[in-house]
Design a protein around this motif. Structure first.
Motif, PDB file in Angstrom:
ATOM      1  N   SER A   1       3.744   5.854  -5.678  1.00  0.00           N
ATOM      2  CA  SER A   1       3.630   5.892  -7.132  1.00  0.00           C
ATOM      3  C   SER A   1       2.444   6.746  -7.569  1.00  0.00           C
ATOM      4  O   SER A   1       2.558   7.583  -8.477  1.00  0.00           O
ATOM      5  CB  SER A   1       3.473   4.468  -7.672  1.00  0.00           C
ATOM      6  OG  SER A   1       3.347   4.466  -9.072  1.00  0.00           O
ATOM      7  N   ASN A   2       1.304   6.572  -6.914  1.00  0.00           N
ATOM      8  CA  ASN A   2       0.107   7.333  -7.284  1.00  0.00           C
ATOM      9  C   ASN A   2       0.278   8.823  -7.017  1.00  0.00           C
ATOM     10  O   ASN A   2      -0.184   9.666  -7.810  1.00  0.00           O
ATOM     11  CB  ASN A   2      -1.106   6.799  -6.511  1.00  0.00           C
ATOM     12  CG  ASN A   2      -1.521   5.419  -6.977  1.00  0.00           C
ATOM     13  OD1 ASN A   2      -1.219   5.015  -8.099  1.00  0.00           O
ATOM     14  ND2 ASN A   2      -2.204   4.679  -6.123  1.00  0.00           N
ATOM     15  N   ASN A   3       0.937   9.169  -5.903  1.00  0.00           N
ATOM     16  CA  ASN A   3       1.170  10.582  -5.597  1.00  0.00           C
ATOM     17  C   ASN A   3       2.062  11.235  -6.634  1.00  0.00           C
ATOM     18  O   ASN A   3       1.834  12.388  -7.030  1.00  0.00           O
ATOM     19  CB  ASN A   3       1.798  10.720  -4.208  1.00  0.00           C
ATOM     20  CG  ASN A   3       0.814  10.431  -3.091  1.00  0.00           C
ATOM     21  OD1 ASN A   3      -0.395  10.467  -3.296  1.00  0.00           O
ATOM     22  ND2 ASN A   3       1.334  10.129  -1.904  1.00  0.00           N
TER      23      ASN A   3
ATOM     24  N   VAL B   1       0.841  -1.200   0.000  1.00  0.00           N
ATOM     25  CA  VAL B   1       0.000   0.000   0.000  1.00  0.00           C
ATOM     26  C   VAL B   1       0.878   1.252   0.000  1.00  0.00           C
ATOM     27  O   VAL B   1       0.603   2.224  -0.724  1.00  0.00           O
ATOM     28  CB  VAL B   1      -0.941  -0.001   1.232  1.00  0.00           C
ATOM     29  CG1 VAL B   1      -1.634   1.354   1.383  1.00  0.00           C
ATOM     30  CG2 VAL B   1      -1.978  -1.112   1.103  1.00  0.00           C
ATOM     31  N   PHE B   2       1.937   1.238   0.816  1.00  0.00           N
ATOM     32  CA  PHE B   2       2.863   2.375   0.877  1.00  0.00           C
ATOM     33  C   PHE B   2       3.502   2.641  -0.484  1.00  0.00           C
ATOM     34  O   PHE B   2       3.550   3.785  -0.952  1.00  0.00           O
ATOM     35  CB  PHE B   2       3.939   2.096   1.922  1.00  0.00           C
ATOM     36  CG  PHE B   2       4.986   3.166   2.048  1.00  0.00           C
ATOM     37  CD1 PHE B   2       4.647   4.460   2.398  1.00  0.00           C
ATOM     38  CD2 PHE B   2       6.328   2.874   1.816  1.00  0.00           C
ATOM     39  CE1 PHE B   2       5.619   5.451   2.504  1.00  0.00           C
ATOM     40  CE2 PHE B   2       7.305   3.850   1.924  1.00  0.00           C
ATOM     41  CZ  PHE B   2       6.951   5.142   2.277  1.00  0.00           C
ATOM     42  N   ALA B   3       3.975   1.583  -1.123  1.00  0.00           N
ATOM     43  CA  ALA B   3       4.618   1.733  -2.437  1.00  0.00           C
ATOM     44  C   ALA B   3       3.625   2.234  -3.477  1.00  0.00           C
ATOM     45  O   ALA B   3       3.951   3.122  -4.295  1.00  0.00           O
ATOM     46  CB  ALA B   3       5.204   0.388  -2.875  1.00  0.00           C
ATOM     47  N   SER B   4       2.430   1.697  -3.451  1.00  0.00           N
ATOM     48  CA  SER B   4       1.403   2.136  -4.399  1.00  0.00           C
ATOM     49  C   SER B   4       1.060   3.601  -4.184  1.00  0.00           C
ATOM     50  O   SER B   4       0.877   4.370  -5.140  1.00  0.00           O
ATOM     51  CB  SER B   4       0.149   1.268  -4.242  1.00  0.00           C
ATOM     52  OG  SER B   4      -0.863   1.690  -5.128  1.00  0.00           O
TER      53      SER B   4
ATOM     54  N   LYS C   1       2.462  14.872 -11.285  1.00  0.00           N
ATOM     55  CA  LYS C   1       2.829  15.059 -12.687  1.00  0.00           C
ATOM     56  C   LYS C   1       1.623  15.503 -13.513  1.00  0.00           C
ATOM     57  O   LYS C   1       1.738  16.361 -14.396  1.00  0.00           O
ATOM     58  CB  LYS C   1       3.399  13.752 -13.247  1.00  0.00           C
ATOM     59  CG  LYS C   1       3.944  13.869 -14.659  1.00  0.00           C
ATOM     60  CD  LYS C   1       4.579  12.561 -15.098  1.00  0.00           C
ATOM     61  CE  LYS C   1       5.131  12.678 -16.514  1.00  0.00           C
ATOM     62  NZ  LYS C   1       5.744  11.401 -16.966  1.00  0.00           N
ATOM     63  N   ALA C   2       0.446  14.951 -13.209  1.00  0.00           N
ATOM     64  CA  ALA C   2      -0.758  15.286 -13.960  1.00  0.00           C
ATOM     65  C   ALA C   2      -1.198  16.722 -13.696  1.00  0.00           C
ATOM     66  O   ALA C   2      -1.822  17.358 -14.557  1.00  0.00           O
ATOM     67  CB  ALA C   2      -1.886  14.328 -13.593  1.00  0.00           C
ATOM     68  N   ARG C   3      -0.869  17.249 -12.488  1.00  0.00           N
ATOM     69  CA  ARG C   3      -1.274  18.615 -12.143  1.00  0.00           C
ATOM     70  C   ARG C   3      -0.368  19.675 -12.737  1.00  0.00           C
ATOM     71  O   ARG C   3      -0.702  20.853 -12.733  1.00  0.00           O
ATOM     72  CB  ARG C   3      -1.311  18.776 -10.617  1.00  0.00           C
ATOM     73  CG  ARG C   3      -2.476  18.053  -9.951  1.00  0.00           C
ATOM     74  CD  ARG C   3      -2.663  18.552  -8.527  1.00  0.00           C
ATOM     75  NE  ARG C   3      -1.510  18.259  -7.689  1.00  0.00           N
ATOM     76  CZ  ARG C   3      -1.379  17.154  -6.964  1.00  0.00           C
ATOM     77  NH1 ARG C   3      -2.334  16.223  -6.986  1.00  0.00           N
ATOM     78  NH2 ARG C   3      -0.318  16.977  -6.201  1.00  0.00           N
TER      79      ARG C   3
END
Length: 221
Positions: free
Chosen positions: A206-208, A200-203, A213-215
């Protein structure tokens, strides 16, 4: 003395040095760091006390050599026990399970290693060795993670380092718990919980990163 003869003498000296270190490990596992003398170690290694002092000028020098040996042995074993994995989640699972298998097979050595780490931390001339130990174990997990992330793109180098530190902190805590209050069933369940938490921490890392990047505003050409 010929070059070949010098090499033979050097090889014999290295074998004797390793023999002393292995003997020291056995003696330390039996008696602990504080109670074990160089005489005990020499007897366990099957060498004369004078031979031990020829290779190691003091008990402190020998103890620090034993800690270095343990670090090398542990990092090698962890790398060998971890196979190829398809993604970060399975890499985390495989690495933590492999690490736990090795640690529980070598509990006596882990106690010695904790004692030696504390010994190094109390010495001004050896504090760096304790830091080297920590960095070495982080690097094992970090390299394994980066080997997978390099193929999948799931984590960058900094994120792999963060996950590696999380893994080491978790497994070290569980090892101390197992040493203090042994319960293999509880510890096996705890390892699986640690695996899930690390995934969960690794995911999340990555998601953050992807969200940041998307912002970012698009640049115009």
């Amino acid at each position: 003395m010929t070059t070949a003869a010098r090499e033979q003498v050097g090889a014999k000296g290295e074998r004797t040095r390793r023999q002393i270190i292995v003997g020291a490990l056995q003696a330390l596992a039996t008696g602990g760091v504080a109670a074990t003398t160089t005489r005990d170690i020499a007897a366990g290694a099957g060498v004369r006390l004078a031979t031990l002092h020829y290779h190691f000028e003091s008990k402190s020098a020998l103890l620090l050599a034993v800690l270095e040996h343990l670090i090398d042995e542990t990092t090698t074993a962890l790398r060998e026990e971890t196979g190829d994995t398809a993604d970060i989640a399975s890499c985390i699972r495989g690495s933590l399970r492999a690490g736990w298998r090795y640690l529980t097979r070598t509990l006596e050595l882990q106690i010695v290693q904790y004692e030696l780490t504390l010994y190094a931390l109390r010495r001004d001339d050896a504090v760096g060795l304790a830091g080297y130990q920590y960095d070495a174990y982080i690097k094992v997990y970090q390299d394994i993670l980066q080997g997978v992330a390099g193929r999948t793109g799931e984590l960058d180098a900094a994120e792999c380092a963060d996950v590696a530190r999380f893994m080491l902190a978790g497994i070290d805590g569980l090892l101390l718990q197992e040493l203090a209050k042994p319960n293999r069933t509880r510890s096996s369940h705890a390892i699986e919980t640690l695996i899930a938490a690390t995934q969960v921490f690794a995911s999340g890392l990555s998601n953050n990163r992807k969200a940041r990047k998307a912002r970012r505003p698009a640049t115009r050409g």
